[in-house]
Design an enzyme around this catalytic site. Structure first.
Site, mmCIF file in Angstrom:
data_model
loop_
_atom_site.group_PDB
_atom_site.id
_atom_site.type_symbol
_atom_site.label_atom_id
_atom_site.label_comp_id
_atom_site.label_asym_id
_atom_site.label_seq_id
_atom_site.Cartn_x
_atom_site.Cartn_y
_atom_site.Cartn_z
ATOM 1 N N TRP A 26 0.829 -1.218 0.000
ATOM 2 C CA TRP A 26 0.000 0.000 0.000
ATOM 3 C C TRP A 26 0.854 1.254 0.000
ATOM 4 C CZ3 TRP A 26 -4.110 -1.552 -2.028
ATOM 5 C CH2 TRP A 26 -4.716 -2.747 -1.642
ATOM 6 N N LYS A 78 -12.197 -2.042 6.421
ATOM 7 C CA LYS A 78 -11.415 -2.899 7.310
ATOM 8 C C LYS A 78 -11.944 -2.778 8.738
ATOM 9 C CE LYS A 78 -8.752 -3.399 3.672
ATOM 10 N NZ LYS A 78 -7.713 -2.563 3.103
ATOM 11 N N ASP A 111 -1.909 6.588 6.004
ATOM 12 C CA ASP A 111 -2.944 5.664 5.563
ATOM 13 C C ASP A 111 -3.208 4.763 6.765
ATOM 14 O OD1 ASP A 111 -4.446 3.610 4.525
ATOM 15 O OD2 ASP A 111 -3.052 3.101 2.901
HETATM 16 C C1 LIG Z 1 -7.134 -2.179 1.858
HETATM 17 C C2 LIG Z 1 -6.105 -1.121 1.958
HETATM 18 C C3 LIG Z 1 -5.991 -0.119 0.987
HETATM 19 C C4 LIG Z 1 -6.838 -0.090 -0.265
HETATM 20 O O1 LIG Z 1 -8.079 0.399 0.056
HETATM 21 P P1 LIG Z 1 -9.217 0.646 -1.058
HETATM 22 O O2 LIG Z 1 -10.292 1.248 -0.211
HETATM 23 O O3 LIG Z 1 -9.545 -0.675 -1.639
HETATM 24 O O4 LIG Z 1 -8.673 1.586 -2.059
HETATM 25 C C5 LIG Z 1 -5.052 0.870 1.179
HETATM 26 N N1 LIG Z 1 -4.270 0.883 2.261
HETATM 27 C C6 LIG Z 1 -4.344 -0.053 3.218
HETATM 28 C C7 LIG Z 1 -3.451 0.022 4.415
HETATM 29 C C8 LIG Z 1 -5.267 -1.082 3.090
HETATM 30 O O5 LIG Z 1 -5.369 -2.032 4.044
#
Ligand SMILES: *Cc1c(COP(=O)(O)O)cnc(C)c1O
Length: 361
Positions: A103, A196, A172
Site C-alpha cells: 500500500w 477494514k 494511511d
Molecule cells: C485495503 C487497503 C488499501 C486499499 O483500500 P481501497 O479502499 O480498496 O482503495 C489501502 N491501504 C491499506 C493500508 C489497506 O489495508
C-alpha cells in the site's frame, strides 16, 4: 448468531452483530419515516443527523479538536494515494514517504505519476517488508511525511509514530484506525477506507487539519479538492449515505458497547497476544513479521508447507473460521482480527490451530 462464522477476512471484514441487526431494521423503515435508510434524501434532516453523528463520534473517539475536519469521500484509500500529493504538495516541495510494502508502494507510485519530488526516506524492502524501519530521517523541507500505520498484507504495524517535528505526518490508517489510542496532533491528514475497521466498503474517512486545506491548488478538478468536500461538509455531491450510516453505527458500538478507544485497545492487545504467544510457544506455525513490528490487526504466518497451508485454510473454513488465506501476493495465512472480531473468535482459532498442529505435525 448460530449460522454466523468467525470471519477473519482482511476487508471487507467482519462487522459487529448488533450493528447488522440495527441496519436490518433501518433497511425497510428508517425511524418511522416509511422509507428505507437507502431511500432517504442526502439533504433530509434524517440524513443530516446521521452525518453529524458520525462526524461527532469520529472526533470524540480520536480526541480531535476544532483544528480538524472530518470528511466522508469515495474512491477508497487508493484515490487518496493521488489526492494527498495533489492537494498537499502544490509547489516544488519534496514529499517524503516510508515504504513498508504494497500500500505504501502504491502511494509512492501515485505521487511519482503526478510528477512530485518523491523521496523514499526509509524502506523495509530489503527484508521483504517484514519490519517497520527505525530512525526514519526527517527532512524539514518536506511538504509531509507519509506512512502506512498498519500493513494489512505483511502484518506489520508502527508501535509508535515517527517524530517529525514541524513536518506534518500523513498516514494511511485503513486497517488500524480506531484500534488504539494515539495523539492526533502530529498528523496533517489521516485517511482510511472504511471496509477494514470502520464499516462497509464504499466510503473513505479523511481527517484533515485545517491548515492543510490552505495548500489545495485552485486548478484541481472540483471533486478532487479537499476544500470542496470540507466547505460542503461532505455534501457537495451525493455521498455514500448507507456506508456513512454504517460507520455511525459501528462507532456507536465502539463508544457504547465497547466503552471507547482505550477499552478497544486493551481488547485488541489481548487478542493479538493470544495468537502471538501461542505462535511463539511452538514451531509448527511461524509468524512472518519481525516480533517488534507485529500487527495487532493482521496476524500473518506460515505452516511447514504450502500443501499444509491449503489444508489448514480449508479445514478452518469447515470449522467456522473463515478468511484465513494470506494475500495472493505473499501466500501463507493471515488472521485479520479487527475491532469487530470478538476475543472468543481468536480463542476458537488458537484451539483450532493447536488441534491442527497435533494432527499434522
Ligand atoms: C485495503 C487497503 C488499501 C486499499 O483500500 P481501497 O479502499 O480498496 O482503495 C489501502 N491501504 C491499506 C493500508 C489497506 O489495508
Amino acid at each position: 448468531m448460530t449460522d454466523r462464522i468467525y470471519n477473519f477476512n482482511p476487508g471487507p471484514a467482519t462487522l459487529p452483530l448488533p450493528t447488522l441487526e440495527e441496519a436490518r431494521e433501518a433497511l425497510v423503515n428508517y425511524k418511522g419515516s416509511g422509507m428505507s435508510i437507502l431511500e432517504i434524501s442526502h439533504r433530509s434532516a434524517l440524513f443530516e443527523e446521521v452525518l453529524q453523528s458520525a462526524i461527532a463520534r469520529v472526533k470524540r473517539l480520536l480526541g480531535l479538536d476544532d483544528r480538524y475536519v472530518v470528511l466522508f469521500m469515495q474512491g477508497g484509500a487508493s484515490l487518496q494515494f493521488a489526492l494527498v500529493p495533489m492537494n498537499l504538495a502544490s509547489d516544488a516541495a519534496p514529499v517524503d514517504y516510508v515504504d513498508t510494502g504494497t500500500w505504501s508502494t502504491k502511494a509512492i507510485k501515485e505521487a511519482r505519476i503526478l510528477g512530485k519530488n518523491v523521496r523514499v526516506v526509509a524502506s523495509s524492502e530489503d527484508k521483504e517488508f517484514t519490519y517497520i524501519p527505525e530512525n526514519i530521517p526527517i527532512n524539514t523541507d518536506a511538504a509531509y511525511l507519509h506512512i502506512t500505520s498498519n500493513n494489512t498484507i505483511r502484518g506489520t504495524q508502527y508501535r509508535s509514530f515517527p517524530y517529525a517535528g514541524s513536518v506534518p505526518l500523513v498516514s494511511d490508517m485503513s486497517s488500524d484506525i480506531f484500534s488504539r489510542v494515539f495523539d492526533p496532533a502530529p498528523f496533517g491528514l489521516i485517511y482510511a477506507g472504511a471496509q477494514k475497521n470502520v464499516g462497509p466498503a464504499g466510503v473513505t474517512l479523511v481527517i484533515v487539519r485545517k491548515d492543510m486545506l490552505e495548500r489545495t491548488p485552485a486548478n484541481l478538478p472540483t471533486m478532487l479538492k479537499y476544500t470542496t468536500h470540507a466547505e460542503k461538509n461532505s455534501l457537495y455531491n451525493t455521498p455514500p449515505c448507507f456506508a456513512i450510516y454504517m460507520v455511525d453505527l459501528m462507532l456507536k458500538w465502539l463508544e457504547e458497547d465497547i466503552g471507547g478507544l482505550a477499552k478497544m485497545e486493551a481488547i485488541n492487545r489481548e487478542k493479538a497476544a493470544l495468537l502471538y504467544d501461542y505462535m511463539d510457544s511452538q514451531d509448527f506455525y511461524r509468524g512472518t513479521a519481525r516480533p517488534d513490528s507485529r500487527s495487532w490487526m493482521n496476524v500473518t504466518f506460515r505452516l511447514p508447507s504450502a500443501d499444509l497451508e491449503k489444508k489448514f485454510i480449508d479445514e478452518a473454513q469447515k470449522a467456522g473460521l473463515g478468511g484465513l488465506k494470506g494475500h495472493r501476493s505473499v501466500g501463507g495465512c493471515r488472521a485479520s482480527i479487527y475491532n469487530a472480531m470478538p476475543i472468543q473468535g481468536v480463542r476458537a482459532l488458537v484451539e483450532f490451530m493447536k488441534d491442527f498442529a497435533t494432527r499434522n505435525g
